[in-house]
Scaffold this active site. Structure first.
Site, PDB file in Angstrom:
ATOM      1  N   GLY A   1       0.823  -1.211   0.000  1.00 16.74           N
ATOM      2  CA  GLY A   1       0.000   0.000   0.000  1.00 16.74           C
ATOM      3  C   GLY A   1       0.852   1.253   0.000  1.00 16.74           C
ATOM      4  O   GLY A   1       1.055   1.894   1.030  1.00 16.74           O
TER       5      GLY A   1
ATOM      6  N   GLU B   1      12.719  -4.030  -4.365  1.00 16.92           N
ATOM      7  CA  GLU B   1      11.863  -4.192  -5.539  1.00 16.92           C
ATOM      8  C   GLU B   1      12.660  -3.943  -6.818  1.00 16.92           C
ATOM      9  O   GLU B   1      12.467  -4.602  -7.827  1.00 16.92           O
ATOM     10  CB  GLU B   1      10.677  -3.230  -5.441  1.00 16.92           C
TER      11      GLU B   1
END
Lengths: 376, 395
Positions: free
Chosen positions: B131, B248
């Site tokens: 989120g 990431e």
């Protein structure tokens, strides 16, 4: 798996960089590029005697030091960074490897020690006025005669051909075509019947000559008619060497661009704070780092002399050619007007990038060659 | 410099290969060569496969042994991923928990948090979503306005997240929220873990250009989570969130080029079959894509060596993200060139569903790849400022 240079290899790089900073500053590059010979014999001797650069990757049995292509790649990268004007690529990369690939034991023992010691300046003459980089471009005719052949025809774009004492020539037997019938011959630079003409080169830091053979007696190098495999391998190795040279130049122009982008103020702020410039620099870094990855990996494949070499050589030559030219061109754009002047060194790298891109076939040529080599 | 396996590496590779040969069998083979982590097809079968991996600790393989991991080093992780790709095994739905959240938790979490969350990630019982992005916090991530206020022993969360991949499948969300209502920018943010199954959370699928809905909008309306579900200190969420972004952009994608190599090989096969490979321009394009993925591999190996030596992945991970996302987008475009007229048709029945074959998926999904995890323009800023040291844009 380990993709890093060893401490010894880093030390070699430092030593070569220091040497070239002292011996090949921009003033020397500019002085030498305007001469016909294009090199400084004193520096050439020091390269051999003080650093042993000419003997680096030549096997110890032939008077060399027996280092690998990885070390040779480091030296070439530093030379590319410094834009060294010297017949190193022609002598050590082209001629020495052609002899190593094609020559008999006796021939290697006879020819290589002179190169290793720096006494012999040598080159490989294979391209012709047709400008082709493959077997079909070789039309210079060899007519058997004694231990060798009589050579007739014209070689063009021969690196340092006007100053070489030893010329390795790729020639073709009458009535053959394609990769058949190609042989190597060695010829002295002052051989009877050989006319050598220095050419005006766009990139003045790398000299070329036209060599006209009118019944020149050449000594056979290796096996008659079986020269193509050795030549093809030599060209792959040379492409790998050139890639390593190119990444040195690419890093140099990136460093110049970044420094200028930090220093140059317009609209009240350094131009490097504008994304239009920042993003150009980021792309140059990405391409330069990627080109290094390809060039270093290719040098390792050449050192291992493994089956990957042909594919990796074409892959690296295609990638590095595009990357260096793009960086060298962006360097001019980032510098603005000053980058277009003769006085600034941006054009020296721009021209070197273009001549290197074309030498041994440009990116388009190597992508097609790669397509064939991976069976597309 | 040596690209061969060491004897230890070779032995490990054998172990992995043997395990895959024995376990990636039967119905799991239907998953061979499937899409990306958010691929919705065969979801239950994919989860079943990932539980097989987790049972033998191939999920969380890099974690310390005390948390159920195998404590594999970077080289071993890459070898596993190489063999995984070679076996054509599918990208993992549990990527967000294992690949993004777990390294962040290991770096910044408390002992009790690690004990609570890691086992359920490994057993693939709890799925996670990220989120971060909001309608007004995209590239400018620090502009998040979703708020969390303490109410006794619980945080009460209000606001909206968007582009939340797999939110409809996730049991938990790791989110960046504003815990100091007076703050702006990077300060006053916290890294909060929020259970998804509660009345205060509504997940609305966002249908993408692919016709499927792996993205979602997530609305928080007095959603609640326990006071202790903060990773790192309250107000230090930016630092923690940035670490996740590093994972990431970095290690998580180190081995991605292996799947890309398979895609290039498949495209070359198509070109050979339909005759496109005789076209000189297509040949150039295919060769260039092949070169691009090989160079990506070499870059990855250099980055890995660096990682093993220094132990951390620096801002240079941005180079990798910028590189692969652009390369993949170009591959997608070239796939359409290779397909020619066939590129104008998709799988699926007319008038019914908008179903894509693999090359159309690449063509479309790759448009999102140059945007998520930091758009290419943001990556160029990071490279310019943090790698090259160029001055920041005045703000």
């Amino acid at each position: 798996m380990n993709f890093a240079f060893s401490e010894e290899q880093d030390q070699l790089r430092d030593a070569v960089r220091k040497f070239l900073e002292a011996k090949s500053p921009e003033t020397e590059v500019r002085r030498l590029m305007e001469t016909t010979e294009g090199y400084d014999p004193a520096v050439w001797s020091q390269m051999a005697n003080e650093l042993g650069l000419q003997s680096l990757h030549i096997p110890e049995a032939y008077g060399g030091q027996g280092f690998s292509w990885v070390e040779l790649g480091i030296v070439l990268e530093e030379q590319g960074r410094a834009l060294l004007c010297a017949p190193y690529f022609s002598t050590v990369v082209l001629a020495a490897n052609a002899i190593l690939n094609a020559g008999t034991e006796d021939q290697k023992a006879a020819l290589l020690p002179g190169i290793a010691s720096g006494e012999t300046i040598a080159t490989l003459a294979f391209t012709e006025p047709n400008g082709k980089w493959d077997a079909s471009g070789i039309t210079l005719e060899a007519t058997p005669s004694g231990d060798g052949a009589t050579l007739s025809g014209t070689k063009m774009f021969v690196l340092d051909g006007h100053i070489a004492n030893l010329v390795v020539v790729a020639a073709r037997a009458a009535g053959t075509s394609g990769t058949d019938g190609i042989s190597f011959y060695t010829v002295d630079g002052d051989a009877a019947g050989l006319t050598r003409t220095a050419l005006a080169t766009m990139d003045q830091t790398r000299k070329q000559a036209k060599l006209e053979f009118n019944g020149v007696q050449g000594q056979l190098l290796g096996t008659a008619g079986a020269g193509w495999d050795a030549l093809s391998k030599t060209l792959d190795q040379a492409s790998v060497g050139l890639c390593n040279e190119m990444v040195g130049g690419s890093q140099y122009v990136l460093d110049e661009s970044v420094q200028y982008a930090k220093d140059r103020v317009q609209f009240g702020r350094p131009i490097g704070s504008f994304q239009a410039i920042k993003h150009k620099c980021a792309d140059m870094l990405l391409e330069t780092e990627s080109a290094k990855s390809a060039a270093y990996y290719a040098a390792w494949a050449a050192a291992e002399d493994n089956d990957e070499l042909p594919v990796v050589a074409s892959l690296a030559k295609a990638y590095c050619s595009d990357a260096y030219f793009h960086s060298a061109a962006e360097n001019i754009q980032i510098h603005g007007g000053i980058g277009f002047t003769w006085e600034h060194d941006a054009h020296l790298y721009f021209k070197r990038a273009k001549s290197s891109e074309i030498l041994f076939g440009d990116a388009t040529y190597h992508r097609e060659l790669l397509a064939q080599r991976i069976g597309i | 410099m040596d690209f061969r396996d060491t004897p230890d590496e070779a032995a490990f590779r054998d172990e992995v290969r043997t395990w895959l040969t024995e376990h990636f069998v039967g119905e799991f083979r239907e998953l061979a060569g499937r899409g990306d982590p958010s691929d919705e097809d065969n979801y239950d079968l994919r989860i079943a496969w990932e539980r097989v991996l987790g049972a033998d600790r191939w999920v969380g393989m890099s974690w310390p042994v005390e948390y159920g991991g195998r404590a594999l080093d970077f080289s071993q992780q890459v070898i596993f991923n190489e063999e995984y790709a070679r076996a054509d095994a599918p990208p993992r739905a549990s990527f967000f928990g294992e690949g993004l959240f777990s390294p962040t938790l290991l770096a910044y979490g408390r002992e009790d948090q690690k004990r609570r969350f890691l086992p359920k990630i490994q057993s693939v019982e709890e799925m996670w979503c990220q989120g971060y992005s909001e309608p007004n916090a995209g590239s400018d991530l620090s502009n998040v306005s979703t708020r969390a206020e303490l109410d006794g022993d619980e945080w009460v969360v209000n606001g909206q997240k968007v582009w939340t991949t797999m939110a409809h499948r996730a049991q938990w969300c790791f989110a960046v929220v504003r815990t100091d209502p007076e703050s702006v920018g990077h300060k006053g943010l916290s890294y909060l873990l929020i259970p998804m199954d509660q009345p205060g959370i509504e997940v609305r699928p966002l249908k993408q250009m692919t016709g499927t809905a792996e993205f979602n909008e997530v609305f928080f309306d007095d959603a609640r989570t326990a006071k202790e579900n903060v990773v790192g200190d309250v107000g230090e969420g930016w630092k923690v969130a940035m670490a996740t972004l590093g994972f990431e952009r970095g290690t998580a994608f180190l081995s991605q080029q292996l799947a890309f190599q398979n895609e290039v090989a498949a495209l070359i096969d198509v070109a050979r079959e339909n005759g496109a490979s005789t076209n000189a321009t297509i040949r150039q394009e295919l060769a260039d894509s092949y070169i691009g993925v090989q160079v990506m591999k070499f870059n990855g190996m250099r980055m890995l060596t660096d990682l093993v030596k220094k132990g951390v992945i620096g801002p240079s991970s941005s180079i990798g993200k910028l590189y692969w996302s652009n390369w993949h987008r170009t591959l997608g475009e070239r796939a359409m060139h290779v397909l020619g007229a066939d590129a104008t048709l998709i799988a699926g029945d007319p008038g019914k569903d908008y179903a894509l074959d693999e090359f159309h998926r690449i063509f479309m999904v790759s448009r999102s790849e140059t945007i998520y995890a930091g758009a290419s323009e943001i990556q160029r800023n990071i490279i310019g400022e943090r790698v090259l040291g160029l001055p920041r844009e005045p703000r």
